[in-house]
Design a protein around this motif. Structure first.
Motif, PDB file in Angstrom:
ATOM      1  N   HIS A  34       0.820  -1.214   0.000  1.00 32.88           N
ATOM      2  CA  HIS A  34       0.000   0.000   0.000  1.00 32.88           C
ATOM      3  C   HIS A  34       0.853   1.263   0.000  1.00 32.88           C
ATOM      4  CE1 HIS A  34      -4.028  -1.592   0.195  1.00 32.88           C
ATOM      5  NE2 HIS A  34      -3.631  -2.493   1.082  1.00 32.88           N
ATOM      6  N   ILE A  35       0.206   2.379  -0.381  1.00 31.55           N
ATOM      7  CA  ILE A  35       0.866   3.681  -0.470  1.00 31.55           C
ATOM      8  C   ILE A  35       1.097   4.233   0.941  1.00 31.55           C
ATOM      9  CG2 ILE A  35       0.635   6.049  -1.310  1.00 31.55           C
ATOM     10  CD1 ILE A  35       0.976   3.965  -3.519  1.00 31.55           C
ATOM     11  N   PRO A  36       2.316   4.675   1.268  1.00 32.53           N
ATOM     12  CA  PRO A  36       2.545   5.300   2.573  1.00 32.53           C
ATOM     13  C   PRO A  36       2.037   6.752   2.571  1.00 32.53           C
ATOM     14  CG  PRO A  36       4.605   5.177   1.346  1.00 32.53           C
ATOM     15  CD  PRO A  36       3.569   4.491   0.503  1.00 32.53           C
ATOM     16  N   LEU A  37       1.165   7.054   3.507  1.00 27.95           N
ATOM     17  CA  LEU A  37       0.611   8.400   3.657  1.00 27.95           C
ATOM     18  C   LEU A  37       0.922   8.918   5.057  1.00 27.95           C
ATOM     19  CD1 LEU A  37      -2.973   7.889   2.142  1.00 27.95           C
ATOM     20  CD2 LEU A  37      -0.974   8.846   0.982  1.00 27.95           C
ATOM     21  N   ILE A  38       1.289  10.192   5.137  1.00 30.86           N
ATOM     22  CA  ILE A  38       1.427  10.880   6.420  1.00 30.86           C
ATOM     23  C   ILE A  38       0.346  11.957   6.440  1.00 30.86           C
ATOM     24  CG2 ILE A  38       2.958  12.181   7.944  1.00 30.86           C
ATOM     25  CD1 ILE A  38       5.323  11.007   6.369  1.00 30.86           C
ATOM     26  N   MET A  67       1.387  23.420   8.493  1.00 29.13           N
ATOM     27  CA  MET A  67       1.139  22.000   8.262  1.00 29.13           C
ATOM     28  C   MET A  67       2.125  21.433   7.251  1.00 29.13           C
ATOM     29  SD  MET A  67      -3.019  22.242   8.170  1.00 29.13           S
ATOM     30  CE  MET A  67      -3.311  20.545   7.657  1.00 29.13           C
ATOM     31  N   ALA A  68       2.428  22.215   6.222  1.00 29.76           N
ATOM     32  CA  ALA A  68       3.402  21.766   5.222  1.00 29.76           C
ATOM     33  C   ALA A  68       4.768  21.548   5.868  1.00 29.76           C
ATOM     34  CB  ALA A  68       3.505  22.793   4.093  1.00 29.76           C
ATOM     35  N   ARG A  69       5.162  22.443   6.762  1.00 34.28           N
ATOM     36  CA  ARG A  69       6.444  22.270   7.459  1.00 34.28           C
ATOM     37  C   ARG A  69       6.412  21.036   8.366  1.00 34.28           C
ATOM     38  NH1 ARG A  69       6.101  28.083   7.369  1.00 34.28           N
ATOM     39  NH2 ARG A  69       4.968  28.093   9.364  1.00 34.28           N
ATOM     40  N   ASP A  70       5.289  20.822   9.048  1.00 37.71           N
ATOM     41  CA  ASP A  70       5.157  19.642   9.909  1.00 37.71           C
ATOM     42  C   ASP A  70       5.315  18.352   9.096  1.00 37.71           C
ATOM     43  OD1 ASP A  70       4.684  21.279  12.082  1.00 37.71           O
ATOM     44  OD2 ASP A  70       2.502  21.016  12.044  1.00 37.71           O
ATOM     45  N   LEU A  71       4.663  18.297   7.955  1.00 33.91           N
ATOM     46  CA  LEU A  71       4.717  17.090   7.123  1.00 33.91           C
ATOM     47  C   LEU A  71       6.119  16.874   6.552  1.00 33.91           C
ATOM     48  CD1 LEU A  71       1.272  17.518   5.366  1.00 33.91           C
ATOM     49  CD2 LEU A  71       1.915  15.608   6.848  1.00 33.91           C
ATOM     50  N   THR A  72       6.793  17.963   6.243  1.00 38.71           N
ATOM     51  CA  THR A  72       8.173  17.852   5.756  1.00 38.71           C
ATOM     52  C   THR A  72       9.059  17.250   6.835  1.00 38.71           C
ATOM     53  OG1 THR A  72       7.837  19.780   4.320  1.00 38.71           O
ATOM     54  CG2 THR A  72      10.110  19.147   4.791  1.00 38.71           C
ATOM     55  N   ARG A  73       8.922  17.756   8.061  1.00 35.83           N
ATOM     56  CA  ARG A  73       9.709  17.216   9.177  1.00 35.83           C
ATOM     57  C   ARG A  73       9.348  15.765   9.486  1.00 35.83           C
ATOM     58  NH1 ARG A  73       9.000  22.644  11.218  1.00 35.83           N
ATOM     59  NH2 ARG A  73       7.091  22.004  12.298  1.00 35.83           N
ATOM     60  N   ALA A  74       8.103  15.393   9.201  1.00 34.57           N
ATOM     61  CA  ALA A  74       7.650  14.030   9.500  1.00 34.57           C
ATOM     62  C   ALA A  74       8.155  13.006   8.490  1.00 34.57           C
ATOM     63  CB  ALA A  74       6.130  13.997   9.564  1.00 34.57           C
ATOM     64  N   GLY A  75       8.747  13.477   7.390  1.00 38.71           N
ATOM     65  CA  GLY A  75       9.328  12.542   6.432  1.00 38.71           C
ATOM     66  C   GLY A  75       8.601  12.417   5.112  1.00 38.71           C
ATOM     67  N   ALA A  76       7.587  13.246   4.874  1.00 42.35           N
ATOM     68  CA  ALA A  76       6.912  13.209   3.572  1.00 42.35           C
ATOM     69  C   ALA A  76       7.887  13.598   2.466  1.00 42.35           C
ATOM     70  CB  ALA A  76       5.714  14.158   3.572  1.00 42.35           C
ATOM     71  N   GLN A  77       7.675  13.039   1.279  1.00 40.03           N
ATOM     72  CA  GLN A  77       8.510  13.383   0.129  1.00 40.03           C
ATOM     73  C   GLN A  77       7.737  14.174  -0.924  1.00 40.03           C
ATOM     74  OE1 GLN A  77      11.053  10.244  -1.357  1.00 40.03           O
ATOM     75  NE2 GLN A  77      11.178   9.292   0.654  1.00 40.03           N
ATOM     76  N   ALA A  78       6.452  14.356  -0.705  1.00 40.87           N
ATOM     77  CA  ALA A  78       5.616  15.236  -1.528  1.00 40.87           C
ATOM     78  C   ALA A  78       4.420  15.625  -0.680  1.00 40.87           C
ATOM     79  CB  ALA A  78       5.169  14.553  -2.817  1.00 40.87           C
ATOM     80  N   CYS A 212      -8.605  12.508  -9.600  1.00 33.61           N
ATOM     81  CA  CYS A 212      -7.406  12.968 -10.303  1.00 33.61           C
ATOM     82  C   CYS A 212      -6.239  13.131  -9.341  1.00 33.61           C
ATOM     83  CB  CYS A 212      -7.693  14.283 -11.026  1.00 33.61           C
ATOM     84  SG  CYS A 212      -9.046  14.167 -12.219  1.00 33.61           S
ATOM     85  N   LEU A 213      -6.505  13.671  -8.152  1.00 31.11           N
ATOM     86  CA  LEU A 213      -5.448  13.806  -7.153  1.00 31.11           C
ATOM     87  C   LEU A 213      -4.979  12.437  -6.677  1.00 31.11           C
ATOM     88  CD1 LEU A 213      -3.704  15.580  -5.335  1.00 31.11           C
ATOM     89  CD2 LEU A 213      -5.584  15.601  -3.665  1.00 31.11           C
ATOM     90  N   VAL A 214      -5.896  11.516  -6.479  1.00 34.67           N
ATOM     91  CA  VAL A 214      -5.533  10.163  -6.063  1.00 34.67           C
ATOM     92  C   VAL A 214      -4.574   9.537  -7.076  1.00 34.67           C
ATOM     93  CG1 VAL A 214      -6.441   7.807  -5.811  1.00 34.67           C
ATOM     94  CG2 VAL A 214      -7.565   9.721  -4.655  1.00 34.67           C
ATOM     95  N   ALA A 215      -4.867   9.699  -8.362  1.00 39.02           N
ATOM     96  CA  ALA A 215      -4.001   9.137  -9.391  1.00 39.02           C
ATOM     97  C   ALA A 215      -2.594   9.711  -9.314  1.00 39.02           C
ATOM     98  CB  ALA A 215      -4.601   9.391 -10.772  1.00 39.02           C
ATOM     99  N   ASP A 216      -2.484  11.008  -9.035  1.00 37.29           N
ATOM    100  CA  ASP A 216      -1.162  11.634  -8.907  1.00 37.29           C
ATOM    101  C   ASP A 216      -0.429  11.134  -7.663  1.00 37.29           C
ATOM    102  OD1 ASP A 216      -1.194  13.075 -11.237  1.00 37.29           O
ATOM    103  OD2 ASP A 216      -0.819  15.007 -10.278  1.00 37.29           O
ATOM    104  N   ILE A 217      -1.142  10.974  -6.569  1.00 36.92           N
ATOM    105  CA  ILE A 217      -0.524  10.471  -5.333  1.00 36.92           C
ATOM    106  C   ILE A 217       0.044   9.074  -5.557  1.00 36.92           C
ATOM    107  CG2 ILE A 217      -1.036   9.669  -2.994  1.00 36.92           C
ATOM    108  CD1 ILE A 217      -3.035  12.027  -2.794  1.00 36.92           C
ATOM    109  N   VAL A 218      -0.760   8.217  -6.162  1.00 36.95           N
ATOM    110  CA  VAL A 218      -0.313   6.834  -6.398  1.00 36.95           C
ATOM    111  C   VAL A 218       0.884   6.822  -7.355  1.00 36.95           C
ATOM    112  CG1 VAL A 218      -0.988   4.611  -7.382  1.00 36.95           C
ATOM    113  CG2 VAL A 218      -2.573   5.857  -5.890  1.00 36.95           C
TER     114      VAL A 218
END
Length: 223
Positions: A34-38, A67-78, A212-218
């Motif tokens: 499955h896709i990893p989501l934060i 929130m964008a900064r929090d997600l960046t620190r949490a390890g998101a790559q996009a 459309c967003l789901v397709a880009d995330i995957v």
């Protein structure tokens, strides 16, 4: 796979729907497929409708940037955000993080057929010109409901839990779609609250920006 950070809170039902659609989009044989989501589910994001339509209330931009900064620190790559209206604050998100931002509008326009596109969306999407640049570049013509009030009322009812997925919610969205359909070649559902109600729409006559967003995330996570 690469983890994608989700800026949520602009309708918790929409965030849940996004996660369900991401899960359904992957032919997983095991948990690890499955896709990893934060997910940053923040109900404290100030109302976009109050700010953009009513002209009152706090600015959502600084909260979304945090929130964008929090997600960046949490390890998101996009980063991705399942709210068309909140894309009015995309510049603040882009300024807050160096991560790629999976823009829901760009993903949607790539999926649309040429012609006149009827938009079922918050009036704030029209007032801010959220899709205008992408539509112009793609040669698409937006068609808006003659009266914003019924669309906005349905969105508010979904947020309040007064209308939910099922026959009644599907019928309410179908009535709005039927009013708009004669004026356009194709319909676009560009509000994640309305994405919950699309079961009532005729197949192949509409596109949902959530899909459309789901397709880009995957695609990003599996690249």
């Amino acid at each position: 796979m690469r983890p994608v950070g989700i800026l949520g809170g602009m309708g918790p039902e929409a965030t849940i729907l996004l996660m369900q659609k991401v899960l359904a989009a992957v032919p997983a044989q095991d948990d690890a497929d499955h896709i990893p989501l934060i997910v940053h589910q923040n109900p404290g994001v100030p109302s976009r409708i109050r700010r953009l339509i009513d002209g009152v209330g706090d600015d959502p931009g600084p909260v979304l940037a945090g929130m964008a900064r929090d997600l960046t620190r949490a390890g998101a790559q996009a980063l991705a955000m399942p709210c068309n209206t909140a894309h009015a604050y995309a510049p603040q998100i882009l300024a807050a993080s160096d991560l790629p931002f999976l823009d829901m509008r760009a993903a949607t326009v790539r999926a649309l057929p040429k012609g006149r596109i009827g938009l079922l969306a918050s009036p704030a999407v029209r007032l801010t010109g959220a899709f205008q640049a992408q539509f112009d570049a793609a040669g698409l013509v937006p068609v808006w409901p003659k009266d914003d009030a019924p669309v906005l009322a349905l969105i508010r009812q979904v947020k309040a839990g007064q209308v939910t997925a099922g026959p009644a919610g599907g019928a309410a969205l179908r009535r709005l779609a039927e009013d708009l359909a004669p004026e356009c070649d194709h319909l676009l559902v560009a509000c994640t609250e309305l994405s919950l109600l699309t079961d009532g729409l005729m197949p192949r006559t509409w596109t949902d920006s959530m899909d459309c967003l789901v397709a880009d995330i995957v695609a990003f996570a599996r690249a």
